[in-house]
Design an enzyme around this catalytic site. Structure first.
Site, PDB file in Angstrom:
ATOM      1  N   ASN A  50      28.563   8.075  -0.117  1.00 18.65           N
ATOM      2  CA  ASN A  50      27.155   8.849  -0.243  1.00 18.65           C
ATOM      3  C   ASN A  50      25.923   8.041  -0.509  1.00 18.65           C
ATOM      4  O   ASN A  50      26.010   7.154  -2.062  1.00 18.65           O
ATOM      5  CB  ASN A  50      26.980  10.019  -0.546  1.00 18.65           C
ATOM      6  CG  ASN A  50      27.624  11.150   0.583  1.00 18.65           C
ATOM      7  OD1 ASN A  50      27.629  11.512   1.511  1.00 18.65           O
ATOM      8  ND2 ASN A  50      28.976  11.735   0.060  1.00 18.65           N
ATOM      9  N   GLU A 108      30.580  18.533  10.421  1.00 14.65           N
ATOM     10  CA  GLU A 108      30.910  18.697   8.737  1.00 14.65           C
ATOM     11  C   GLU A 108      31.316  20.702   8.778  1.00 14.65           C
ATOM     12  O   GLU A 108      30.882  21.159   9.088  1.00 14.65           O
ATOM     13  CB  GLU A 108      29.471  18.048   7.869  1.00 14.65           C
ATOM     14  CG  GLU A 108      29.550  16.751   8.252  1.00 14.65           C
ATOM     15  CD  GLU A 108      28.179  16.508   7.168  1.00 14.65           C
ATOM     16  OE1 GLU A 108      28.860  16.219   6.631  1.00 14.65           O
ATOM     17  OE2 GLU A 108      27.317  17.156   7.155  1.00 14.65           O
ATOM     18  N   ASP A 111      23.792  11.299   7.910  1.00 11.23           N
ATOM     19  CA  ASP A 111      24.389  12.572   7.348  1.00 11.23           C
ATOM     20  C   ASP A 111      23.734  13.528   7.607  1.00 11.23           C
ATOM     21  O   ASP A 111      21.934  13.671   8.015  1.00 11.23           O
ATOM     22  CB  ASP A 111      24.422  12.138   5.771  1.00 11.23           C
ATOM     23  CG  ASP A 111      25.737  12.812   5.345  1.00 11.23           C
ATOM     24  OD1 ASP A 111      26.526  14.066   6.065  1.00 11.23           O
ATOM     25  OD2 ASP A 111      26.046  13.134   4.099  1.00 11.23           O
ATOM     26  N   GLU A 140      26.487   6.992   4.235  1.00 12.90           N
ATOM     27  CA  GLU A 140      26.138   8.112   4.426  1.00 12.90           C
ATOM     28  C   GLU A 140      24.655   8.127   3.646  1.00 12.90           C
ATOM     29  O   GLU A 140      24.504   8.222   2.935  1.00 12.90           O
ATOM     30  CB  GLU A 140      26.810   8.579   4.103  1.00 12.90           C
ATOM     31  CG  GLU A 140      28.137   8.965   5.109  1.00 12.90           C
ATOM     32  CD  GLU A 140      28.901   9.988   4.921  1.00 12.90           C
ATOM     33  OE1 GLU A 140      28.398  11.657   4.249  1.00 12.90           O
ATOM     34  OE2 GLU A 140      30.010  10.603   5.529  1.00 12.90           O
ATOM     35  N   GLU A 142      35.897  11.017   3.090  1.00 13.60           N
ATOM     36  CA  GLU A 142      34.636  10.934   2.837  1.00 13.60           C
ATOM     37  C   GLU A 142      34.864  10.564   1.594  1.00 13.60           C
ATOM     38  O   GLU A 142      35.149  12.230   0.859  1.00 13.60           O
ATOM     39  CB  GLU A 142      33.513  11.813   3.292  1.00 13.60           C
ATOM     40  CG  GLU A 142      32.081  11.795   1.671  1.00 13.60           C
ATOM     41  CD  GLU A 142      31.367  13.079   2.708  1.00 13.60           C
ATOM     42  OE1 GLU A 142      31.435  13.876   3.690  1.00 13.60           O
ATOM     43  OE2 GLU A 142      30.034  13.302   2.813  1.00 13.60           O
TER      44      GLU A 142
HETATM   45  O1    G Z   1      26.410  16.755   3.313  1.00 12.03           O
HETATM   46  P1    G Z   1      27.764  16.073   2.104  1.00 12.03           P
HETATM   47  O2    G Z   1      29.118  16.008   3.377  1.00 12.03           O
HETATM   48  O3    G Z   1      28.136  15.169   1.700  1.00 12.03           O
HETATM   49  O4    G Z   1      28.014  17.365   1.496  1.00 12.03           O
HETATM   50  C1    G Z   1      29.781  17.446   1.185  1.00 12.03           C
HETATM   51  C2    G Z   1      30.082  18.173   0.458  1.00 12.03           C
HETATM   52  O5    G Z   1      30.378  19.892   1.346  1.00 12.03           O
HETATM   53  C3    G Z   1      31.253  18.453  -0.513  1.00 12.03           C
HETATM   54  O6    G Z   1      30.341  18.910  -1.794  1.00 12.03           O
HETATM   55  C4    G Z   1      31.793  19.284  -0.113  1.00 12.03           C
HETATM   56  O7    G Z   1      32.754  19.474  -1.370  1.00 12.03           O
HETATM   57  C5    G Z   1      31.460  20.568   1.097  1.00 12.03           C
HETATM   58  N1    G Z   1      32.167  20.440   1.559  1.00 12.03           N
HETATM   59  C6    G Z   1      32.665  20.208   2.501  1.00 12.03           C
HETATM   60  N2    G Z   1      33.517  20.474   3.709  1.00 12.03           N
HETATM   61  C7    G Z   1      33.084  21.811   3.451  1.00 12.03           C
HETATM   62  C8    G Z   1      33.682  22.933   4.457  1.00 12.03           C
HETATM   63  O8    G Z   1      34.349  23.066   5.165  1.00 12.03           O
HETATM   64  N3    G Z   1      32.747  24.285   3.593  1.00 12.03           N
HETATM   65  C9    G Z   1      32.290  24.584   2.919  1.00 12.03           C
HETATM   66  N4    G Z   1      31.356  25.283   2.764  1.00 12.03           N
HETATM   67  N5    G Z   1      31.342  23.367   2.360  1.00 12.03           N
HETATM   68  C10   G Z   1      32.610  22.383   2.856  1.00 12.03           C
HETATM   69 MN    MN Z   2      28.448  13.065   2.496  1.00  8.75          MN
END
Ligand code: G
Ligand code: MN
Length: 289
Positions: free
Chosen positions: A110, A228, A171, A141, A53
């Site tokens: 996104n 996620e 998403d 997404e 992503e």
């Molecule tokens: O909703 P979306 O998938 O667009 O959000 C992605 C965000 O979530 C990114 O900014 C990323 O840094 C953060 N992120 C990704 N993996 C993790 C995780 O395992 N834990 C947390 N707390 N944040 C994460």
């Molecule tokens: Mn996303």
């Protein structure tokens, strides 16, 4: 072992102690601070790289790498659309790099739903898409809360994207509480379970139940389920046992600059050692197709 591996992938923004003002999005472009980072998506059954992503970052000269929280919330619609265009074009270009290193992975970007109205996204894709035969298309997404009230738009967009070999992913699924009736009409290829449901799903029966329900639903509609925000092996194992196909989260890898991901692909690095059998580490191989 895992801790060491996690440190290896700790490429998130370094802590900064100074003032943390919001950065106007216009500034990002004017000063060339815009960067697109990538967080790997892992196929849980094989522990192979399934995709990545793309996530926006700003490389500030003093503050270091800054997360979207500091420039997205106050951005104007026009600036957001400009950003979206930049993200799509950059991801299409970056795909060539990953492909060169042997991983023709599917990248996801996104996209705010309003951008589909304002930007000629299918045309942009047609003109800027990689010409290589093995280009697997781009995943766009959209968040559940934004798209769920305009399924007619979603259907039109999905049809236009399909012509360019691209699909929509839903998403933050679960956070918007779509009604089941609406879900029947979803033109998506992928459903991404919101991080809040993934958290502690191994020990929290309510979250486990919600994840299970989402997987069932996703399967019925023939969608790929992606979880996620996976942070622990326990969550990872639980999700795999529930039938989640793809995982994304700090456990496997944090978002990283494109060069880092390209290097990992090139080195075929072991990213994963199963907690259940520490003596026998499984090797993560990067998918070539
Ligand atoms: O909703 P979306 O998938 O667009 O959000 C992605 C965000 O979530 C990114 O900014 C990323 O840094 C953060 N992120 C990704 N993996 C993790 C995780 O395992 N834990 C947390 N707390 N944040 C994460
Ligand atoms: Mn996303």
């Amino acid at each position: 072992m895992l801790k060491r591996l996690r440190n290896l992938f700790a490429s998130e923004p370094a802590p900064y102690a100074g003032p943390k003002d919001k950065i106007p999005l216009g500034e990002l472009f004017k000063r060339n601070w815009f960067e697109l980072w990538y967080q790997p998506k892992i196929e849980l059954k094989t522990m192979r790289l399934a995709g990545a992503e793309a996530l926006v970052r700003a490389r500030h000269p003093v503050r270091g790498v800054v997360a979207p929280f500091f420039f997205l919330p106050e951005a104007s619609e026009d600036d957001l659309h400009k950003l979206t265009e930049e993200v799509i074009l950059t991801a299409l270009g970056d795909w060539e790099l990953f492909n060169k290193y042997g991983a023709a992975i599917k990248l996801a970007v996104n996209v705010p739903v309003s951008a589909f109205v304002k930007l000629p996204i299918p045309q942009m894709l047609r003109e800027a898409r990689p010409r290589a035969d093995n280009w697997p298309g781009l995943v766009l997404e959209v968040t559940e809360d934004q798209i769920i009230n305009d399924l007619a738009l979603a259907n039109d967009v999905a049809a236009a994207l399909r012509e360019q070999n691209c699909t929509l992913a839903l998403d933050d699924f679960g956070a918007g509480y779509s009604s089941l009736a609406r879900l029947r009409q979803l033109p998506f290829s992928e459903l991404k379970i919101d991080r809040s449901y993934v958290m502690n799903c191994n020990s929290d029966p309510l979250n486990a139940g919600l994840c299970e329900t989402i997987v069932d639903l996703s399967k019925r509609f023939g969608l790929t389920t992606v979880a996620e925000g996976i942070e622990t092996m326990h969550e990872s194992h639980k999700l795999q046992s529930l039938g989640v196909q793809v995982g994304q989260g700090y456990l496997y890898a944090k978002p990283m600059p494109k060069g880092h991901l390209a290097r990992l692909i090139h080195q075929r690095l072991t990213m994963f050692a199963p907690a259940a059998a520490p003596a026998k580490s499984r090797r993560l191989r990067f998918a070539r197709d």
